[in-house]
Motif scaffolding. Sequence first.
Motif: not given
Length: 108
Positions: A1-13
């Motif tokens: 559902m929020y895969e892209r946003e969650l992936g981007a958040l974790l990647g940025a961190a």
Amino acid sequence: MYERELGALLGAAQARNHRATVICDPALFNSVSWALESYSHGYYACLKSPQRNPPSNSSVVSFSSYGRVLGETVDYVVYEAIGFYDPNALAALADTVRGGGALFLVVD
């Protein structure tokens, strides 16, 4: 559902060596727990026994035994605050997350 946003958040961190914090509804936890599989090891913290399925690469820690992990560092912590939470355990366990890791707060 929020895969892209969650992936981007974790990647940025990870790129910035910052800790990511994700607040998650218990009903949605299984749909985002896939993100934890990319980490090597973490803690799944709960009152007594997990109400959700902990990731296979995690160790379960009860709120009353958080003291045994002080001074350790892990890739992520899932903190299950369903119906109850211990602020001392939350603070201690959040401090174990390394830079680039993630803290998942599962709250109802």
